[in-house]
Write a protein that holds these residues in place. Structure first.
Motif, PDB file in Angstrom:
ATOM      1  N   THR A 103      -0.788   3.702 -25.537  1.00  0.00           N
ATOM      2  CA  THR A 103      -0.431   4.552 -24.399  1.00  0.00           C
ATOM      3  C   THR A 103      -1.415   4.371 -23.237  1.00  0.00           C
ATOM      4  N   GLY A 104      -2.640   3.923 -23.555  1.00  0.00           N
ATOM      5  CA  GLY A 104      -3.672   3.746 -22.535  1.00  0.00           C
ATOM      6  C   GLY A 104      -4.560   4.968 -22.363  1.00  0.00           C
ATOM      7  N   THR A 105      -4.212   6.046 -23.044  1.00  0.00           N
ATOM      8  CA  THR A 105      -4.943   7.313 -22.898  1.00  0.00           C
ATOM      9  C   THR A 105      -6.440   7.161 -23.218  1.00  0.00           C
ATOM     10  N   THR A 106      -6.732   6.500 -24.326  1.00  0.00           N
ATOM     11  CA  THR A 106      -8.120   6.353 -24.760  1.00  0.00           C
ATOM     12  C   THR A 106      -8.948   5.590 -23.727  1.00  0.00           C
ATOM     13  N   LEU A 127      -7.890  -7.126 -27.635  1.00  0.00           N
ATOM     14  CA  LEU A 127      -7.219  -8.107 -28.501  1.00  0.00           C
ATOM     15  C   LEU A 127      -5.708  -8.040 -28.285  1.00  0.00           C
ATOM     16  N   LEU A 128      -5.168  -6.807 -28.310  1.00  0.00           N
ATOM     17  CA  LEU A 128      -3.715  -6.643 -28.222  1.00  0.00           C
ATOM     18  C   LEU A 128      -3.346  -5.639 -27.143  1.00  0.00           C
ATOM     19  N   ASP A 129      -2.188  -5.853 -26.545  1.00  0.00           N
ATOM     20  CA  ASP A 129      -1.679  -4.944 -25.516  1.00  0.00           C
ATOM     21  C   ASP A 129      -0.213  -4.642 -25.822  1.00  0.00           C
ATOM     22  N   LYS A 130       0.115  -3.358 -25.776  1.00  0.00           N
ATOM     23  CA  LYS A 130       1.523  -2.952 -25.937  1.00  0.00           C
ATOM     24  C   LYS A 130       1.976  -2.333 -24.626  1.00  0.00           C
ATOM     25  N   PRO A 131       2.278  -3.146 -23.618  1.00  0.00           N
ATOM     26  CA  PRO A 131       2.578  -2.614 -22.272  1.00  0.00           C
ATOM     27  C   PRO A 131       3.769  -1.665 -22.241  1.00  0.00           C
ATOM     28  N   SER A 132       4.736  -1.850 -23.126  1.00  0.00           N
ATOM     29  CA  SER A 132       5.930  -0.997 -23.109  1.00  0.00           C
ATOM     30  C   SER A 132       5.637   0.448 -23.520  1.00  0.00           C
ATOM     31  N   ARG A 134       2.903   2.206 -22.472  1.00  0.00           N
ATOM     32  CA  ARG A 134       1.937   2.825 -21.572  1.00  0.00           C
ATOM     33  C   ARG A 134       2.443   4.123 -20.964  1.00  0.00           C
ATOM     34  N   VAL A 135       1.611   5.176 -21.000  1.00  0.00           N
ATOM     35  CA  VAL A 135       1.937   6.425 -20.308  1.00  0.00           C
ATOM     36  C   VAL A 135       0.965   6.729 -19.176  1.00  0.00           C
TER      37      VAL A 135
END
Ligand code: IMP
Ligand code: MG
Length: 174
Positions: A103-106, A127-132, A134-135
Motif C-alpha cells: 500500500t506504501g503506508t509504511t 526488492l519488490l513493488d506491487k504498484p496496483s 498503492r493507497v
C-alpha cells in the motif's frame, strides 16, 4: 517445509543479478560520496546483503523496524517505529532498503520520519513493488521487480514470520 514452497517467481540467481545491476547504478549515482543504507527489519535483510556487496562507494549500514502489519496478510494502516536507528543521518545520503512496497503506508511514514532528521538526501530501494496496491503516493527510486497483486514469501518476506529463509521469492496459491 517442502523442497519448493509455493510457486517460484524469482530465483536467487535472478535476484542476485538484479542486485548487481542496482548496486552498480547506486555506485554510479553516489560516486565520490558515501551512502547510508537503512534496512527495514526484518524483511529487507537478505536483499540488503545482496545490494551492499555491489556498492563500491563508502557505505554505512543501519536498521529500523517500522511496522504496519500485525500477523496475517492485511495491513492495519497504523505505522509504528519499534526499533530506531543506531546512528545519526544528518547530512547523509540515505537509501532506505525495503523488501516490498504494497500500500506504501509504511514507507511513506518512514520517509517522513527520517526526513525530519535532515539527511542530505533520501532514496528508496525495494526488492519488490506491487504498484496496483498503492493507497498513498510513494515511489521507489530503485526497484528490483514489479509484481502483480500476489502475496509473496521468501528471500526475507514472511507469512506469519515463516518462510523468510527461502532462497527464492514465491507465492502461495489461494
Ligand atoms: P505497506 O505499508 O502496505 O506498503 O506494507 C509494506 C510491508 O507489508 C512490507 O514491508 C511487508 O512487511 C508487508 N507485505 C506487503 N506485501 C507483502 C507480501 O506479499 N508478502 C509478505 N509481506 C508483505
Ligand atoms: Mg517489511
Amino acid at each position: 517445509m517442502s523442497d519448493k514452497m509455493g510457486t517460484v517467481l524469482f530465483t536467487e540467481e535472478q535476484i542476485r543479478a538484479r542486485a548487481a545491476e542496482i548496486g552498480a547504478q547506486i555506485s554510479k549515482d553516489y560516486e565520490g560520496e558515501g551512502v547510508y543504507l537503512i534496512g527495514t527489519l526484518r524483511g529487507a535483510v537478505v536483499w540488503m546483503a545482496d545490494i551492499m556487496k555491489n556498492i563500491t562507494c563508502d557505505a554505512e549500514i543501519d536498521f529500523v523496524t517500522a511496522s504496519s502489519y500485525g500477523s496475517g496478510t492485511t495491513s492495519s494502516g497504523v505505522v509504528k517505529v519499534k526499533k530506531d536507528l543506531d546512528g545519526d543521518i544528518y547530512g547523509k545520503n540515505v537509501i532506505i532498503i525495503e523488501d516490498i512496497i504494497d500500500t506504501g503506508t509504511t514507507l511513506k511514514f518512514l520517509k517522513g520520519y527520517l526526513a525530519d532528521r535532515n539527511p542530505k538526501s533520501i532514496k528508496i530501494c525495494t526488492l519488490l513493488d506491487k504498484p496496483s496496491r498503492r493507497v498513498v503516493d510513494i515511489e521507489a527510486d530503485y526497484v528490483g521487480f514489479s509484481i502483480d497483486n500476489l502475496f509473496v514469501i521468501g528471500y526475507g518476506l514472511d507469512y506469519d514470520q515463516k518462510y523468510r529463509n527461502l532462497p527464492y521469492v514465491s507465492y502461495l496459491e489461494g
